[in-house]
Scaffold this motif. Structure first.
Motif, PDB file in Angstrom:
ATOM      1  N   ALA A   1     -17.310 -20.969 -41.208  1.00 31.99           N
ATOM      2  CA  ALA A   1     -18.666 -21.359 -40.813  1.00 31.99           C
ATOM      3  C   ALA A   1     -18.787 -22.871 -40.695  1.00 31.99           C
ATOM      4  O   ALA A   1     -19.382 -23.384 -39.744  1.00 31.99           O
ATOM      5  CB  ALA A   1     -19.681 -20.825 -41.821  1.00 31.99           C
ATOM      6  N   ARG A   2     -18.200 -23.594 -41.620  1.00 25.92           N
ATOM      7  CA  ARG A   2     -18.259 -25.060 -41.607  1.00 25.92           C
ATOM      8  C   ARG A   2     -17.557 -25.622 -40.372  1.00 25.92           C
ATOM      9  O   ARG A   2     -18.049 -26.539 -39.726  1.00 25.92           O
ATOM     10  CB  ARG A   2     -17.619 -25.602 -42.883  1.00 25.92           C
ATOM     11  CG  ARG A   2     -17.692 -27.072 -43.020  1.00 25.92           C
ATOM     12  CD  ARG A   2     -19.095 -27.522 -43.317  1.00 25.92           C
ATOM     13  NE  ARG A   2     -19.098 -28.978 -43.285  1.00 25.92           N
ATOM     14  CZ  ARG A   2     -20.138 -29.710 -43.016  1.00 25.92           C
ATOM     15  NH1 ARG A   2     -21.294 -29.146 -42.802  1.00 25.92           N
ATOM     16  NH2 ARG A   2     -20.062 -30.994 -42.981  1.00 25.92           N
ATOM     17  N   ALA A   3     -16.410 -25.068 -40.023  1.00 24.19           N
ATOM     18  CA  ALA A   3     -15.677 -25.526 -38.841  1.00 24.19           C
ATOM     19  C   ALA A   3     -16.487 -25.307 -37.569  1.00 24.19           C
ATOM     20  O   ALA A   3     -16.555 -26.179 -36.701  1.00 24.19           O
ATOM     21  CB  ALA A   3     -14.331 -24.818 -38.748  1.00 24.19           C
TER      22      ALA A   3
ATOM     23  N   LEU B   1     -19.762 -24.909 -37.385  1.00 24.53           N
ATOM     24  CA  LEU B   1     -20.999 -25.678 -37.451  1.00 24.53           C
ATOM     25  C   LEU B   1     -20.822 -27.014 -36.737  1.00 24.53           C
ATOM     26  O   LEU B   1     -21.689 -27.439 -35.972  1.00 24.53           O
ATOM     27  CB  LEU B   1     -21.402 -25.894 -38.910  1.00 24.53           C
ATOM     28  CG  LEU B   1     -22.658 -26.713 -39.144  1.00 24.53           C
ATOM     29  CD1 LEU B   1     -23.878 -26.002 -38.561  1.00 24.53           C
ATOM     30  CD2 LEU B   1     -22.846 -26.962 -40.639  1.00 24.53           C
ATOM     31  N   THR B   2     -19.697 -27.643 -36.950  1.00 27.45           N
ATOM     32  CA  THR B   2     -19.402 -28.905 -36.274  1.00 27.45           C
ATOM     33  C   THR B   2     -19.390 -28.722 -34.764  1.00 27.45           C
ATOM     34  O   THR B   2     -19.957 -29.539 -34.029  1.00 27.45           O
ATOM     35  CB  THR B   2     -18.041 -29.458 -36.747  1.00 27.45           C
ATOM     36  OG1 THR B   2     -18.087 -29.607 -38.161  1.00 27.45           O
ATOM     37  CG2 THR B   2     -17.722 -30.776 -36.097  1.00 27.45           C
ATOM     38  N   GLU B   3     -18.796 -27.649 -34.291  1.00 21.38           N
ATOM     39  CA  GLU B   3     -18.748 -27.374 -32.846  1.00 21.38           C
ATOM     40  C   GLU B   3     -20.146 -27.160 -32.274  1.00 21.38           C
ATOM     41  O   GLU B   3     -20.466 -27.667 -31.190  1.00 21.38           O
ATOM     42  CB  GLU B   3     -17.878 -26.154 -32.559  1.00 21.38           C
ATOM     43  CG  GLU B   3     -16.427 -26.330 -32.931  1.00 21.38           C
ATOM     44  CD  GLU B   3     -15.754 -27.434 -32.125  1.00 21.38           C
ATOM     45  OE1 GLU B   3     -16.042 -27.569 -30.921  1.00 21.38           O
ATOM     46  OE2 GLU B   3     -14.939 -28.163 -32.720  1.00 21.38           O
ATOM     47  N   TYR B   4     -20.966 -26.401 -32.965  1.00 19.82           N
ATOM     48  CA  TYR B   4     -22.334 -26.176 -32.500  1.00 19.82           C
ATOM     49  C   TYR B   4     -23.115 -27.483 -32.439  1.00 19.82           C
ATOM     50  O   TYR B   4     -23.860 -27.731 -31.489  1.00 19.82           O
ATOM     51  CB  TYR B   4     -23.067 -25.180 -33.406  1.00 19.82           C
ATOM     52  CG  TYR B   4     -22.788 -23.739 -33.070  1.00 19.82           C
ATOM     53  CD1 TYR B   4     -23.340 -23.140 -31.946  1.00 19.82           C
ATOM     54  CD2 TYR B   4     -21.959 -22.960 -33.881  1.00 19.82           C
ATOM     55  CE1 TYR B   4     -23.085 -21.818 -31.632  1.00 19.82           C
ATOM     56  CE2 TYR B   4     -21.694 -21.634 -33.583  1.00 19.82           C
ATOM     57  CZ  TYR B   4     -22.271 -21.081 -32.456  1.00 19.82           C
ATOM     58  OH  TYR B   4     -22.014 -19.762 -32.148  1.00 19.82           O
ATOM     59  N   ARG B   5     -22.963 -28.326 -33.441  1.00 18.52           N
ATOM     60  CA  ARG B   5     -23.689 -29.608 -33.458  1.00 18.52           C
ATOM     61  C   ARG B   5     -23.242 -30.524 -32.330  1.00 18.52           C
ATOM     62  O   ARG B   5     -24.059 -31.224 -31.742  1.00 18.52           O
ATOM     63  CB  ARG B   5     -23.486 -30.295 -34.800  1.00 18.52           C
ATOM     64  CG  ARG B   5     -24.269 -29.629 -35.910  1.00 18.52           C
ATOM     65  CD  ARG B   5     -24.037 -30.310 -37.225  1.00 18.52           C
ATOM     66  NE  ARG B   5     -24.913 -29.779 -38.248  1.00 18.52           N
ATOM     67  CZ  ARG B   5     -24.764 -30.019 -39.535  1.00 18.52           C
ATOM     68  NH1 ARG B   5     -23.773 -30.784 -39.961  1.00 18.52           N
ATOM     69  NH2 ARG B   5     -25.607 -29.498 -40.406  1.00 18.52           N
ATOM     70  N   ILE B   6     -21.959 -30.512 -32.015  1.00 19.53           N
ATOM     71  CA  ILE B   6     -21.451 -31.342 -30.918  1.00 19.53           C
ATOM     72  C   ILE B   6     -21.963 -30.842 -29.572  1.00 19.53           C
ATOM     73  O   ILE B   6     -22.311 -31.626 -28.697  1.00 19.53           O
ATOM     74  CB  ILE B   6     -19.905 -31.348 -30.926  1.00 19.53           C
ATOM     75  CG1 ILE B   6     -19.396 -32.138 -32.124  1.00 19.53           C
ATOM     76  CG2 ILE B   6     -19.345 -31.914 -29.626  1.00 19.53           C
ATOM     77  CD1 ILE B   6     -17.894 -32.009 -32.346  1.00 19.53           C
ATOM     78  N   SER B   7     -22.032 -29.518 -29.418  1.00 20.81           N
ATOM     79  CA  SER B   7     -22.368 -28.951 -28.113  1.00 20.81           C
ATOM     80  C   SER B   7     -23.858 -28.960 -27.785  1.00 20.81           C
ATOM     81  O   SER B   7     -24.220 -28.863 -26.621  1.00 20.81           O
ATOM     82  CB  SER B   7     -21.851 -27.514 -28.016  1.00 20.81           C
ATOM     83  OG  SER B   7     -22.559 -26.681 -28.910  1.00 20.81           O
ATOM     84  N   ASP B   8     -24.716 -29.093 -28.786  1.00 13.64           N
ATOM     85  CA  ASP B   8     -26.160 -29.024 -28.525  1.00 13.64           C
ATOM     86  C   ASP B   8     -26.907 -29.997 -29.428  1.00 13.64           C
ATOM     87  O   ASP B   8     -27.118 -29.737 -30.603  1.00 13.64           O
ATOM     88  CB  ASP B   8     -26.654 -27.596 -28.774  1.00 13.64           C
ATOM     89  CG  ASP B   8     -28.140 -27.414 -28.508  1.00 13.64           C
ATOM     90  OD1 ASP B   8     -28.777 -28.338 -27.975  1.00 13.64           O
ATOM     91  OD2 ASP B   8     -28.662 -26.339 -28.834  1.00 13.64           O
ATOM     92  N   TYR B   9     -27.323 -31.103 -28.842  1.00 16.13           N
ATOM     93  CA  TYR B   9     -28.048 -32.120 -29.601  1.00 16.13           C
ATOM     94  C   TYR B   9     -29.548 -31.840 -29.675  1.00 16.13           C
ATOM     95  O   TYR B   9     -30.266 -32.526 -30.384  1.00 16.13           O
ATOM     96  CB  TYR B   9     -27.849 -33.502 -28.972  1.00 16.13           C
ATOM     97  CG  TYR B   9     -26.448 -34.021 -29.097  1.00 16.13           C
ATOM     98  CD1 TYR B   9     -25.985 -34.509 -30.310  1.00 16.13           C
ATOM     99  CD2 TYR B   9     -25.582 -34.014 -28.019  1.00 16.13           C
ATOM    100  CE1 TYR B   9     -24.698 -34.986 -30.445  1.00 16.13           C
ATOM    101  CE2 TYR B   9     -24.290 -34.498 -28.131  1.00 16.13           C
ATOM    102  CZ  TYR B   9     -23.863 -34.990 -29.346  1.00 16.13           C
ATOM    103  OH  TYR B   9     -22.593 -35.464 -29.470  1.00 16.13           O
ATOM    104  N   SER B  10     -30.020 -30.860 -28.956  1.00 16.10           N
ATOM    105  CA  SER B  10     -31.466 -30.612 -28.887  1.00 16.10           C
ATOM    106  C   SER B  10     -32.005 -29.799 -30.053  1.00 16.10           C
ATOM    107  O   SER B  10     -33.207 -29.596 -30.143  1.00 16.10           O
ATOM    108  CB  SER B  10     -31.813 -29.895 -27.578  1.00 16.10           C
ATOM    109  OG  SER B  10     -31.256 -28.591 -27.583  1.00 16.10           O
ATOM    110  N   ALA B  11     -31.127 -29.344 -30.954  1.00 13.99           N
ATOM    111  CA  ALA B  11     -31.575 -28.527 -32.080  1.00 13.99           C
ATOM    112  C   ALA B  11     -30.781 -28.891 -33.332  1.00 13.99           C
ATOM    113  O   ALA B  11     -29.750 -29.541 -33.264  1.00 13.99           O
ATOM    114  CB  ALA B  11     -31.393 -27.048 -31.772  1.00 13.99           C
ATOM    115  N   GLU B  12     -31.311 -28.433 -34.454  1.00 14.62           N
ATOM    116  CA  GLU B  12     -30.633 -28.628 -35.732  1.00 14.62           C
ATOM    117  C   GLU B  12     -29.859 -27.350 -36.064  1.00 14.62           C
ATOM    118  O   GLU B  12     -30.382 -26.245 -35.908  1.00 14.62           O
ATOM    119  CB  GLU B  12     -31.676 -28.889 -36.819  1.00 14.62           C
ATOM    120  CG  GLU B  12     -31.111 -29.014 -38.198  1.00 14.62           C
ATOM    121  CD  GLU B  12     -32.188 -29.121 -39.261  1.00 14.62           C
ATOM    122  OE1 GLU B  12     -31.816 -29.052 -40.442  1.00 14.62           O
ATOM    123  OE2 GLU B  12     -33.371 -29.256 -38.924  1.00 14.62           O
TER     124      GLU B  12
END
Length: 64
Positions: free
Chosen positions: A24-26, A28-39
């Motif tokens: 999940a942690r790995a 999570l980083t990918e999701y944060r990089i791919s979409d800056y419009s959400a937390e």
């Protein structure tokens, strides 16, 4: 189970689930990089829609 939640100004939704915190942690980083419009964050609970729709069981069936 660990769930990745996406939260923007209006909505909260579960976008993925993982058996281990490490996975999940790995991701999570990918999701944060791919979409800056959400937390994005890791949660121990899925949102109501995720549980009701059966996505958790569908995903578990696909992994097994």
């Amino acid at each position: 189970m660990y769930y990745i939640q996406r939260k923007d100004r209006r909505y909260l939704e579960t976008v993925d689930e993982f058996a281990t915190y490490r996975e999940a942690r790995a991701m999570l980083t990918e999701y944060r990089i791919s979409d800056y419009s959400a937390e994005y964050y890791i949660s121990g609970r899925a949102c109501h829609e995720w549980r009701e729709s059966g996505k958790a069981s569908e995903k578990a069936g696909a992994v097994s």
